[in-house]
Design an enzyme around this catalytic site. Structure first.
Site: not given
Ligand code: AAO
Length: 500
Positions: A104, A171, A199, A201, A238, A340
Protein backbone atom coordinates in the site's frame (compact mmCIF):
# COMPACT_ATOMS: atom_id res chain seq x y z
CA UNK A 1 -7.20 -17.31 -4.95
CA UNK A 2 -8.57 -18.93 -1.77
CA UNK A 3 -6.63 -22.19 -1.57
CA UNK A 4 -3.53 -22.06 0.68
CA UNK A 5 -1.72 -24.62 -1.51
CA UNK A 6 -1.38 -26.71 1.63
CA UNK A 7 -0.90 -30.47 1.84
CA UNK A 8 -4.42 -31.83 2.33
CA UNK A 9 -3.65 -33.28 5.77
CA UNK A 10 -2.32 -29.92 7.05
CA UNK A 11 -4.86 -27.22 7.77
CA UNK A 12 -3.28 -24.56 10.00
CA UNK A 13 -0.77 -21.77 9.43
CA UNK A 14 1.37 -20.23 12.13
CA UNK A 15 2.55 -16.62 12.15
CA UNK A 16 6.18 -16.70 13.25
CA UNK A 17 6.20 -12.97 13.96
CA UNK A 18 9.67 -11.40 13.56
CA UNK A 19 11.50 -14.72 13.31
CA UNK A 20 14.71 -14.93 11.29
CA UNK A 21 14.68 -16.92 8.05
CA UNK A 22 17.28 -19.42 9.27
CA UNK A 23 15.30 -20.05 12.45
CA UNK A 24 12.09 -20.58 10.46
CA UNK A 25 13.86 -23.11 8.24
CA UNK A 26 15.02 -24.98 11.35
CA UNK A 27 11.53 -24.81 12.80
CA UNK A 28 9.97 -26.26 9.64
CA UNK A 29 12.33 -29.21 9.76
CA UNK A 30 12.40 -29.96 13.48
CA UNK A 31 8.82 -29.11 14.55
CA UNK A 32 6.24 -27.70 12.12
CA UNK A 33 6.37 -30.56 9.67
CA UNK A 34 6.21 -33.19 12.41
CA UNK A 35 3.26 -31.44 14.07
CA UNK A 36 1.30 -31.04 10.84
CA UNK A 37 1.43 -27.29 10.30
CA UNK A 38 0.49 -26.32 6.73
CA UNK A 39 2.55 -23.17 6.50
CA UNK A 40 4.17 -20.13 8.05
CA UNK A 41 3.26 -16.46 7.72
CA UNK A 42 6.60 -14.66 7.76
CA UNK A 43 7.21 -10.99 8.56
CA UNK A 44 7.60 -8.58 5.61
CA UNK A 45 10.67 -9.66 3.60
CA UNK A 46 11.21 -6.29 1.87
CA UNK A 47 13.94 -3.84 2.89
CA UNK A 48 12.64 -1.40 5.51
CA UNK A 49 13.62 1.76 7.32
CA UNK A 50 15.98 1.33 10.28
CA UNK A 51 14.03 3.12 13.00
CA UNK A 52 16.86 3.86 15.43
CA UNK A 53 14.94 6.20 17.67
CA UNK A 54 11.92 7.75 15.93
CA UNK A 55 10.78 9.18 19.27
CA UNK A 56 12.78 9.28 22.50
CA UNK A 57 13.01 5.85 24.11
CA UNK A 58 11.62 3.97 21.08
CA UNK A 59 14.33 1.83 19.45
CA UNK A 60 14.03 -0.55 16.49
CA UNK A 61 10.25 -1.01 16.94
CA UNK A 62 8.65 -4.07 15.31
CA UNK A 63 6.60 -1.72 13.14
CA UNK A 64 9.63 -0.49 11.18
CA UNK A 65 9.06 -3.52 8.95
CA UNK A 66 5.79 -1.99 7.75
CA UNK A 67 7.76 0.90 6.17
CA UNK A 68 9.44 -0.43 3.01
CA UNK A 69 12.32 1.40 1.36
CA UNK A 70 12.83 -0.99 -1.56
CA UNK A 71 11.96 -4.45 -2.83
CA UNK A 72 15.37 -5.87 -1.99
CA UNK A 73 14.95 -8.82 0.33
CA UNK A 74 17.16 -7.64 3.14
CA UNK A 75 15.78 -7.26 6.65
CA UNK A 76 16.55 -8.09 10.26
CA UNK A 77 15.17 -11.55 9.42
CA UNK A 78 18.00 -12.17 6.99
CA UNK A 79 19.30 -11.88 3.45
CA UNK A 80 17.77 -12.83 0.12
CA UNK A 81 19.96 -15.94 0.08
CA UNK A 82 18.73 -16.97 3.53
CA UNK A 83 15.16 -16.25 2.45
CA UNK A 84 15.45 -18.57 -0.55
CA UNK A 85 17.07 -21.23 1.57
CA UNK A 86 14.18 -21.05 4.06
CA UNK A 87 11.56 -21.42 1.33
CA UNK A 88 13.36 -24.44 -0.12
CA UNK A 89 13.88 -26.14 3.23
CA UNK A 90 10.29 -25.58 4.37
CA UNK A 91 8.80 -26.69 1.02
CA UNK A 92 10.97 -29.81 1.18
CA UNK A 93 9.17 -30.89 4.37
CA UNK A 94 5.73 -29.85 3.10
CA UNK A 95 5.46 -26.54 4.97
CA UNK A 96 4.42 -23.54 2.87
CA UNK A 97 5.71 -19.98 3.19
CA UNK A 98 3.23 -17.08 3.08
CA UNK A 99 4.77 -13.60 2.89
CA UNK A 100 3.40 -10.50 4.54
CA UNK A 101 3.51 -7.92 1.71
CA UNK A 102 3.46 -4.18 2.35
CA UNK A 103 2.22 -2.90 -1.03
CA UNK A 104 0.00 0.00 0.00
CA UNK A 105 2.77 2.41 0.89
CA UNK A 106 6.44 3.07 1.47
CA UNK A 107 7.81 4.84 4.58
CA UNK A 108 6.53 7.73 6.67
CA UNK A 109 8.59 10.91 7.05
CA UNK A 110 12.21 10.42 8.06
CA UNK A 111 15.19 12.78 8.20
CA UNK A 112 17.54 12.51 5.23
CA UNK A 113 20.33 10.01 5.87
CA UNK A 114 18.07 7.62 7.78
CA UNK A 115 19.44 4.15 7.05
CA UNK A 116 17.54 1.18 5.63
CA UNK A 117 18.10 -2.52 6.31
CA UNK A 118 19.55 -3.19 2.84
CA UNK A 119 21.71 -0.06 2.63
CA UNK A 120 19.41 1.76 0.17
CA UNK A 121 18.98 5.49 0.32
CA UNK A 122 15.64 7.29 0.15
CA UNK A 123 14.22 10.77 0.49
CA UNK A 124 10.79 11.09 2.02
CA UNK A 125 10.46 14.82 1.36
CA UNK A 126 10.65 14.30 -2.39
CA UNK A 127 9.11 10.78 -2.22
CA UNK A 128 12.17 9.25 -3.83
CA UNK A 129 12.92 5.55 -3.39
CA UNK A 130 15.67 5.04 -6.00
CA UNK A 131 16.26 1.38 -5.21
CA UNK A 132 12.83 0.41 -6.61
CA UNK A 133 12.77 3.03 -8.21
CA UNK A 134 9.70 5.04 -7.18
CA UNK A 135 9.41 8.81 -7.42
CA UNK A 136 6.76 11.33 -6.49
CA UNK A 137 4.68 10.47 -9.61
CA UNK A 138 4.05 6.99 -8.28
CA UNK A 139 2.18 8.18 -5.20
CA UNK A 140 -1.34 9.43 -4.62
CA UNK A 141 -1.15 13.18 -4.30
CA UNK A 142 -3.36 16.18 -3.70
CA UNK A 143 -5.29 15.47 -6.86
CA UNK A 144 -6.75 12.37 -5.26
CA UNK A 145 -6.61 12.97 -1.51
CA UNK A 146 -8.58 15.93 -0.28
CA UNK A 147 -7.86 15.96 3.47
CA UNK A 148 -5.85 18.92 4.75
CA UNK A 149 -3.28 16.67 6.44
CA UNK A 150 -2.94 14.36 3.46
CA UNK A 151 -3.75 11.53 5.87
CA UNK A 152 -6.88 9.45 6.38
CA UNK A 153 -9.00 11.45 8.78
CA UNK A 154 -12.34 9.74 8.43
CA UNK A 155 -12.87 6.00 7.93
CA UNK A 156 -16.44 6.86 6.90
CA UNK A 157 -15.11 8.14 3.57
CA UNK A 158 -13.98 5.29 1.33
CA UNK A 159 -12.11 7.63 -1.04
CA UNK A 160 -9.99 8.97 1.80
CA UNK A 161 -9.27 5.51 3.09
CA UNK A 162 -7.93 4.45 -0.32
CA UNK A 163 -6.38 7.66 -1.64
CA UNK A 164 -4.93 9.33 1.46
CA UNK A 165 -2.01 8.29 3.65
CA UNK A 166 -2.45 5.73 6.42
CA UNK A 167 -0.78 7.30 9.50
CA UNK A 168 1.57 9.39 7.33
CA UNK A 169 2.85 6.48 5.18
CA UNK A 170 3.59 7.57 1.57
CA UNK A 171 0.64 6.17 -0.36
CA UNK A 172 1.48 4.31 -3.55
CA UNK A 173 -0.91 4.60 -6.50
CA UNK A 174 -1.70 1.02 -7.48
CA UNK A 175 -3.81 2.42 -10.31
CA UNK A 176 -0.65 3.21 -12.21
CA UNK A 177 0.71 0.65 -14.67
CA UNK A 178 4.25 1.36 -13.53
CA UNK A 179 3.50 0.76 -9.83
CA UNK A 180 1.52 -2.36 -10.68
CA UNK A 181 4.46 -3.56 -12.74
CA UNK A 182 6.92 -3.14 -9.87
CA UNK A 183 4.61 -4.91 -7.43
CA UNK A 184 3.98 -7.77 -9.87
CA UNK A 185 7.71 -8.11 -10.49
CA UNK A 186 8.30 -8.42 -6.73
CA UNK A 187 5.51 -10.96 -6.18
CA UNK A 188 6.60 -13.02 -9.19
CA UNK A 189 10.17 -13.07 -7.89
CA UNK A 190 8.90 -14.49 -4.58
CA UNK A 191 6.73 -16.99 -6.45
CA UNK A 192 9.76 -18.12 -8.45
CA UNK A 193 11.51 -18.82 -5.12
CA UNK A 194 8.65 -21.13 -4.10
CA UNK A 195 6.53 -18.86 -1.92
CA UNK A 196 2.97 -20.26 -1.82
CA UNK A 197 0.96 -17.19 -0.94
CA UNK A 198 0.71 -13.65 0.33
CA UNK A 199 -0.90 -11.57 3.04
CA UNK A 200 -1.71 -8.21 1.49
CA UNK A 201 -1.15 -5.73 4.29
CA UNK A 202 -3.53 -2.78 4.61
CA UNK A 203 -5.77 -4.02 1.77
CA UNK A 204 -8.58 -1.75 2.96
CA UNK A 205 -6.39 1.11 1.80
CA UNK A 206 -6.09 -0.19 -1.75
CA UNK A 207 -8.86 -0.38 -4.37
CA UNK A 208 -10.13 -3.94 -4.90
CA UNK A 209 -9.96 -3.39 -8.67
CA UNK A 210 -6.25 -2.59 -8.43
CA UNK A 211 -5.56 -5.66 -6.32
CA UNK A 212 -7.49 -7.81 -8.76
CA UNK A 213 -5.45 -6.45 -11.68
CA UNK A 214 -2.25 -7.28 -9.80
CA UNK A 215 -3.38 -10.75 -8.69
CA UNK A 216 -4.46 -11.67 -12.22
CA UNK A 217 -0.98 -11.02 -13.59
CA UNK A 218 0.88 -13.26 -11.15
CA UNK A 219 2.66 -16.30 -12.50
CA UNK A 220 1.58 -19.82 -11.67
CA UNK A 221 3.49 -21.45 -8.83
CA UNK A 222 6.58 -23.21 -10.17
CA UNK A 223 6.29 -26.94 -10.81
CA UNK A 224 10.04 -27.29 -10.22
CA UNK A 225 9.39 -26.25 -6.60
CA UNK A 226 6.90 -29.07 -6.15
CA UNK A 227 3.62 -27.32 -6.93
CA UNK A 228 1.06 -28.93 -9.24
CA UNK A 229 0.78 -27.45 -12.73
CA UNK A 230 -1.49 -24.44 -12.82
CA UNK A 231 -1.38 -23.71 -9.06
CA UNK A 232 -1.97 -20.05 -8.19
CA UNK A 233 -0.64 -18.06 -5.24
CA UNK A 234 -2.85 -18.02 -2.15
CA UNK A 235 -3.96 -14.49 -1.30
CA UNK A 236 -5.40 -13.27 1.99
CA UNK A 237 -6.11 -9.62 2.45
CA UNK A 238 -5.94 -7.63 5.66
CA UNK A 239 -9.24 -5.77 5.80
CA UNK A 240 -10.49 -4.78 9.24
CA UNK A 241 -14.27 -4.90 9.01
CA UNK A 242 -16.09 -4.89 12.30
CA UNK A 243 -19.08 -3.20 10.70
CA UNK A 244 -19.91 0.49 10.75
CA UNK A 245 -17.62 1.59 7.91
CA UNK A 246 -18.41 1.90 4.18
CA UNK A 247 -15.57 -0.45 3.19
CA UNK A 248 -16.42 -4.10 3.76
CA UNK A 249 -14.44 -7.31 3.60
CA UNK A 250 -16.96 -8.64 1.09
CA UNK A 251 -15.59 -6.25 -1.56
CA UNK A 252 -12.35 -8.24 -1.57
CA UNK A 253 -13.49 -11.88 -1.59
CA UNK A 254 -13.24 -12.10 -5.38
CA UNK A 255 -9.46 -11.78 -5.09
CA UNK A 256 -8.76 -14.13 -2.22
CA UNK A 257 -9.57 -14.70 1.42
CA UNK A 258 -10.06 -11.84 3.86
CA UNK A 259 -8.96 -11.59 7.49
CA UNK A 260 -12.17 -11.97 9.51
CA UNK A 261 -11.54 -9.70 12.52
CA UNK A 262 -15.04 -10.29 13.93
CA UNK A 263 -13.99 -13.85 14.72
CA UNK A 264 -11.38 -13.06 17.39
CA UNK A 265 -13.38 -10.19 18.79
CA UNK A 266 -16.55 -12.28 19.19
CA UNK A 267 -14.67 -15.18 20.75
CA UNK A 268 -12.85 -12.78 23.08
CA UNK A 269 -16.20 -11.42 24.22
CA UNK A 270 -17.63 -14.91 24.69
CA UNK A 271 -14.69 -16.30 26.68
CA UNK A 272 -14.30 -13.12 28.74
CA UNK A 273 -17.89 -13.53 29.87
CA UNK A 274 -19.54 -10.77 27.81
CA UNK A 275 -21.47 -13.45 25.99
CA UNK A 276 -22.23 -17.12 26.56
CA UNK A 277 -20.50 -20.07 24.96
CA UNK A 278 -23.86 -21.75 24.27
CA UNK A 279 -24.39 -19.24 21.46
CA UNK A 280 -21.30 -20.51 19.61
CA UNK A 281 -23.47 -23.32 18.24
CA UNK A 282 -23.77 -21.52 14.88
CA UNK A 283 -20.54 -19.49 15.00
CA UNK A 284 -19.54 -18.23 11.57
CA UNK A 285 -21.87 -17.11 8.81
CA UNK A 286 -24.72 -17.22 11.33
CA UNK A 287 -22.96 -14.44 13.23
CA UNK A 288 -22.67 -12.16 10.23
CA UNK A 289 -19.19 -13.24 9.27
CA UNK A 290 -17.83 -13.98 5.80
CA UNK A 291 -18.51 -17.30 4.10
CA UNK A 292 -16.18 -19.91 5.59
CA UNK A 293 -14.25 -20.37 2.34
CA UNK A 294 -13.51 -16.65 2.19
CA UNK A 295 -12.28 -16.25 5.76
CA UNK A 296 -8.85 -16.31 7.35
CA UNK A 297 -9.38 -16.56 11.12
CA UNK A 298 -7.29 -16.14 14.25
CA UNK A 299 -7.72 -15.36 17.94
CA UNK A 300 -5.22 -12.48 17.97
CA UNK A 301 -2.72 -10.99 15.54
CA UNK A 302 0.50 -9.00 15.84
CA UNK A 303 -1.48 -5.74 15.95
CA UNK A 304 -4.36 -6.40 18.29
CA UNK A 305 -2.29 -8.38 20.79
CA UNK A 306 -0.67 -5.00 21.58
CA UNK A 307 -3.60 -2.59 21.13
CA UNK A 308 -3.01 -1.69 17.45
CA UNK A 309 -5.55 -2.50 14.74
CA UNK A 310 -8.98 -3.56 15.94
CA UNK A 311 -10.76 -5.51 18.63
CA UNK A 312 -9.66 -3.53 21.68
CA UNK A 313 -9.47 -5.08 25.12
CA UNK A 314 -11.69 -8.01 24.21
CA UNK A 315 -8.86 -9.71 22.31
CA UNK A 316 -7.40 -12.78 24.03
CA UNK A 317 -3.62 -13.27 24.04
CA UNK A 318 -0.92 -15.38 25.70
CA UNK A 319 -1.22 -13.06 28.73
CA UNK A 320 -4.49 -14.76 29.73
CA UNK A 321 -3.28 -18.30 29.03
CA UNK A 322 -6.20 -20.35 30.31
CA UNK A 323 -8.80 -18.40 28.34
CA UNK A 324 -6.45 -18.19 25.36
CA UNK A 325 -5.92 -21.94 25.14
CA UNK A 326 -9.68 -22.49 25.40
CA UNK A 327 -10.38 -20.05 22.55
CA UNK A 328 -7.63 -21.51 20.35
CA UNK A 329 -8.95 -25.02 21.04
CA UNK A 330 -12.44 -23.92 20.05
CA UNK A 331 -11.10 -22.31 16.87
CA UNK A 332 -9.11 -25.38 15.88
CA UNK A 333 -12.03 -27.72 16.58
CA UNK A 334 -14.65 -25.60 14.84
CA UNK A 335 -15.29 -26.01 11.10
CA UNK A 336 -14.98 -22.43 9.87
CA UNK A 337 -12.36 -20.55 7.87
CA UNK A 338 -8.68 -21.21 7.33
CA UNK A 339 -7.02 -20.89 10.73
CA UNK A 340 -3.89 -19.02 11.77
CA UNK A 341 -2.12 -19.57 15.09
CA UNK A 342 -0.18 -16.61 16.50
CA UNK A 343 3.38 -17.11 17.75
CA UNK A 344 4.65 -14.15 19.73
CA UNK A 345 7.63 -12.80 21.58
CA UNK A 346 7.31 -11.46 25.11
CA UNK A 347 7.57 -7.80 26.05
CA UNK A 348 7.03 -5.97 29.33
CA UNK A 349 3.88 -3.90 29.17
CA UNK A 350 3.64 -0.39 30.59
CA UNK A 351 -0.02 0.46 30.73
CA UNK A 352 -0.78 4.15 31.22
CA UNK A 353 -4.42 5.24 31.01
CA UNK A 354 -5.36 1.95 29.38
CA UNK A 355 -2.64 2.20 26.70
CA UNK A 356 0.53 0.16 26.55
CA UNK A 357 3.43 2.61 26.28
CA UNK A 358 5.59 -0.34 25.23
CA UNK A 359 3.41 -1.40 22.29
CA UNK A 360 6.38 -0.65 19.99
CA UNK A 361 8.92 -3.02 21.59
CA UNK A 362 10.63 -5.14 18.95
CA UNK A 363 11.68 -8.78 19.01
CA UNK A 364 14.31 -10.20 21.39
CA UNK A 365 17.61 -8.83 20.14
CA UNK A 366 21.26 -8.48 21.13
CA UNK A 367 23.18 -5.28 21.87
CA UNK A 368 23.61 -4.68 18.12
CA UNK A 369 19.85 -5.01 17.61
CA UNK A 370 20.23 -8.31 15.79
CA UNK A 371 17.27 -10.62 16.39
CA UNK A 372 18.07 -13.50 18.77
CA UNK A 373 17.41 -17.14 17.85
CA UNK A 374 14.76 -18.79 20.05
CA UNK A 375 16.10 -21.45 22.37
CA UNK A 376 14.14 -24.70 22.63
CA UNK A 377 13.54 -26.24 26.06
CA UNK A 378 13.38 -29.96 26.81
CA UNK A 379 9.57 -29.83 27.00
CA UNK A 380 9.38 -28.31 23.45
CA UNK A 381 8.60 -24.76 24.70
CA UNK A 382 10.75 -21.76 23.77
CA UNK A 383 13.09 -19.53 25.73
CA UNK A 384 15.11 -16.35 25.15
CA UNK A 385 12.05 -14.14 25.17
CA UNK A 386 10.01 -16.09 22.62
CA UNK A 387 6.52 -17.15 23.72
CA UNK A 388 5.98 -19.69 20.93
CA UNK A 389 2.31 -20.35 21.58
CA UNK A 390 2.51 -22.85 18.70
CA UNK A 391 4.75 -24.99 20.92
CA UNK A 392 2.27 -25.19 23.79
CA UNK A 393 0.99 -28.78 23.96
CA UNK A 394 -2.63 -27.65 24.27
CA UNK A 395 -2.21 -25.79 20.98
CA UNK A 396 -0.10 -28.11 18.83
CA UNK A 397 -2.21 -31.09 19.85
CA UNK A 398 -5.28 -29.21 18.64
CA UNK A 399 -3.48 -28.57 15.35
CA UNK A 400 -3.37 -32.34 14.97
CA UNK A 401 -7.03 -32.53 16.00
CA UNK A 402 -8.02 -30.12 13.20
CA UNK A 403 -6.01 -32.09 10.66
CA UNK A 404 -7.60 -35.37 11.80
CA UNK A 405 -11.21 -34.11 11.68
CA UNK A 406 -10.75 -32.14 8.45
CA UNK A 407 -13.54 -32.77 5.95
CA UNK A 408 -16.21 -33.49 8.55
CA UNK A 409 -18.96 -31.21 9.83
CA UNK A 410 -20.05 -30.48 13.38
CA UNK A 411 -22.51 -32.79 15.07
CA UNK A 412 -23.84 -33.71 18.53
CA UNK A 413 -23.69 -30.17 19.91
CA UNK A 414 -24.35 -30.03 23.64
CA UNK A 415 -24.45 -27.11 26.05
CA UNK A 416 -25.59 -26.64 29.62
CA UNK A 417 -27.45 -23.44 28.81
CA UNK A 418 -24.47 -21.37 29.89
CA UNK A 419 -20.74 -21.73 29.29
CA UNK A 420 -20.19 -25.47 29.14
CA UNK A 421 -20.21 -26.78 25.59
CA UNK A 422 -19.26 -29.93 23.72
CA UNK A 423 -19.42 -31.11 20.14
CA UNK A 424 -18.22 -33.82 17.84
CA UNK A 425 -16.73 -33.89 14.34
CA UNK A 426 -18.10 -36.60 12.08
CA UNK A 427 -16.98 -39.64 14.05
CA UNK A 428 -13.42 -38.38 14.26
CA UNK A 429 -13.03 -36.01 17.19
CA UNK A 430 -14.75 -34.74 20.31
CA UNK A 431 -14.21 -31.61 22.41
CA UNK A 432 -15.70 -30.24 25.62
CA UNK A 433 -15.06 -26.79 27.05
CA UNK A 434 -15.95 -25.51 30.54
CA UNK A 435 -15.90 -21.76 31.07
CA UNK A 436 -18.41 -21.72 33.93
CA UNK A 437 -17.28 -21.38 37.52
CA UNK A 438 -18.46 -24.86 38.46
CA UNK A 439 -17.49 -28.36 37.28
CA UNK A 440 -18.73 -30.08 34.15
CA UNK A 441 -19.86 -33.62 35.06
CA UNK A 442 -21.90 -35.12 32.31
CA UNK A 443 -22.45 -38.19 30.21
CA UNK A 444 -22.25 -36.95 26.62
CA UNK A 445 -22.79 -38.33 23.14
CA UNK A 446 -19.38 -38.39 21.46
CA UNK A 447 -19.83 -39.83 17.93
CA UNK A 448 -16.61 -41.84 18.29
CA UNK A 449 -16.32 -45.64 18.23
CA UNK A 450 -16.26 -47.30 21.63
CA UNK A 451 -12.83 -47.49 23.21
CA UNK A 452 -10.37 -45.64 25.38
CA UNK A 453 -8.97 -42.32 24.22
CA UNK A 454 -6.27 -39.99 25.50
CA UNK A 455 -7.23 -36.41 26.20
CA UNK A 456 -4.76 -34.41 24.08
CA UNK A 457 -5.05 -31.29 26.26
CA UNK A 458 -3.82 -32.73 29.60
CA UNK A 459 -1.32 -35.04 27.91
CA UNK A 460 -0.48 -37.24 24.97
CA UNK A 461 -0.71 -40.77 23.73
CA UNK A 462 2.78 -42.20 24.37
CA UNK A 463 3.71 -45.88 24.02
CA UNK A 464 0.05 -46.83 23.97
CA UNK A 465 -0.61 -45.04 27.24
CA UNK A 466 -2.07 -41.66 28.15
CA UNK A 467 0.26 -39.26 29.92
CA UNK A 468 -2.81 -37.20 30.88
CA UNK A 469 -6.46 -38.05 31.30
CA UNK A 470 -8.13 -40.90 29.49
CA UNK A 471 -11.78 -41.09 28.43
CA UNK A 472 -13.83 -44.22 27.85
CA UNK A 473 -16.44 -44.21 25.11
CA UNK A 474 -19.11 -46.88 25.52
CA UNK A 475 -20.81 -48.94 22.82
CA UNK A 476 -23.60 -46.34 22.76
CA UNK A 477 -21.02 -43.67 21.85
CA UNK A 478 -21.43 -41.99 25.22
CA UNK A 479 -18.62 -40.96 27.55
CA UNK A 480 -18.59 -39.51 31.03
CA UNK A 481 -16.87 -36.14 30.81
CA UNK A 482 -15.47 -34.58 33.97
CA UNK A 483 -13.87 -31.16 33.67
CA UNK A 484 -13.54 -29.06 36.79
CA UNK A 485 -13.44 -25.28 36.57
CA UNK A 486 -10.41 -25.45 38.90
CA UNK A 487 -8.20 -27.33 36.42
CA UNK A 488 -5.28 -25.75 34.58
CA UNK A 489 -7.08 -26.14 31.28
CA UNK A 490 -10.78 -25.76 30.54
CA UNK A 491 -10.81 -28.22 27.65
CA UNK A 492 -10.97 -31.96 27.04
CA UNK A 493 -10.35 -33.15 23.47
CA UNK A 494 -9.71 -36.49 21.84
CA UNK A 495 -9.80 -37.96 18.36
CA UNK A 496 -9.51 -41.25 16.53
CA UNK A 497 -5.73 -41.04 16.45
CA UNK A 498 -5.52 -40.57 20.23
CA UNK A 499 -7.22 -43.94 20.83
CA UNK A 500 -5.31 -46.51 22.84
C1 AAO B 1 4.14 3.98 12.77
C2 AAO B 1 3.83 4.86 13.96
C3 AAO B 1 2.91 5.99 13.56
C4 AAO B 1 3.56 6.80 12.45
C5 AAO B 1 3.87 5.87 11.29
C6 AAO B 1 4.60 6.59 10.14
O1 AAO B 1 3.22 4.06 14.97
O2 AAO B 1 2.69 6.81 14.70
O3 AAO B 1 2.67 7.82 12.02
O4 AAO B 1 4.70 4.80 11.74
O5 AAO B 1 5.88 6.95 10.54
C7 AAO B 1 2.15 -0.83 11.84
C8 AAO B 1 1.84 -0.14 13.16
C9 AAO B 1 1.75 1.36 13.03
C10 AAO B 1 3.01 1.90 12.35
C11 AAO B 1 3.07 1.24 10.98
C12 AAO B 1 4.25 1.72 10.13
O6 AAO B 1 0.61 -0.65 13.66
O7 AAO B 1 1.64 1.93 14.33
O8 AAO B 1 2.98 3.33 12.26
O9 AAO B 1 3.23 -0.18 11.16
O10 AAO B 1 5.44 1.49 10.76
C13 AAO B 1 -5.55 0.42 10.38
C14 AAO B 1 -5.36 -0.22 9.02
C15 AAO B 1 -4.70 -1.59 9.09
C16 AAO B 1 -3.44 -1.56 9.97
C17 AAO B 1 -3.85 -1.05 11.33
C18 AAO B 1 -2.69 -0.98 12.32
O11 AAO B 1 -6.60 -0.31 8.36
O12 AAO B 1 -4.35 -1.97 7.78
O13 AAO B 1 -4.39 0.29 11.20
N1 AAO B 1 -2.78 -2.87 10.02
C19 AAO B 1 -1.63 -3.17 9.11
C20 AAO B 1 -0.52 -3.94 9.81
C21 AAO B 1 0.16 -3.05 10.82
C22 AAO B 1 0.86 -1.92 10.10
C23 AAO B 1 0.14 -1.44 8.92
C24 AAO B 1 -1.03 -2.00 8.47
C25 AAO B 1 0.82 -0.42 8.09
O14 AAO B 1 -1.05 -5.11 10.36
O15 AAO B 1 1.07 -3.75 11.63
O16 AAO B 1 1.00 -0.79 11.01
O17 AAO B 1 1.67 -1.16 7.19
C26 AAO B 1 -10.18 1.39 12.67
C27 AAO B 1 -10.18 0.96 11.22
C28 AAO B 1 -9.01 0.08 10.88
C29 AAO B 1 -7.74 0.71 11.34
C30 AAO B 1 -7.84 0.98 12.85
C31 AAO B 1 -6.57 1.54 13.45
O18 AAO B 1 -10.46 0.22 13.48
O19 AAO B 1 -11.36 0.28 10.94
O20 AAO B 1 -8.97 -0.11 9.49
O21 AAO B 1 -6.64 -0.17 11.07
O22 AAO B 1 -8.92 1.88 13.06
O23 AAO B 1 -6.38 2.84 13.00
C32 AAO B 1 -12.63 -0.43 17.01
C33 AAO B 1 -13.33 -0.31 15.67
C34 AAO B 1 -12.36 -0.59 14.55
C35 AAO B 1 -11.34 0.44 14.60
C36 AAO B 1 -10.64 0.26 15.94
C37 AAO B 1 -9.56 1.24 16.20
O24 AAO B 1 -12.15 -1.74 17.25
O25 AAO B 1 -14.38 -1.22 15.64
O26 AAO B 1 -12.98 -0.53 13.29
O27 AAO B 1 -11.58 0.46 17.00
O28 AAO B 1 -10.07 2.54 16.21
Amino acid sequence: QHDPNNLSDRQIMVHLFEWKWNDIADECERFLSKMGFAGVQVSPPTENVVAWEPTPGVKRPWWERYQPVSYKLNTRSGTEQQFQDMVNRCNAVGVRIYCDMVLNHMTGDWPSGTPATGGSSFNTGSKDYPAVPYSTYDFNGRDKCSTSSGNIENYGDANQVRNCQLVGLKDLNQGSDYVRGKIIELLNRLISYGVAGFRFDASKHMWPGDLKAIADRLNNLPTDKGFPAGARAFIYQEVIDLGGEPITGAEYVGIGRVTEFKYGKFLGEAFRGRNQLKYLKNFGEGWGMLASGNALVFIDNHDNQRGHGAGGDMILTFRVPKLYKMAVAYMLAWPYGFTRVMSSYYWEQNIVNGQDKNDWVGPPSDSNWNIITPTINADETCGSGWVCEHRWRQIYNMVKFRNVVHGTTMNDWWDNGNNQIAFCRGGKGFIAINNDNYPLQQSLQTCLPSGTYCDVISGDLVNNQCTGKSITVGSDGKAFISLSNAEDDGVIAFHIQSAI
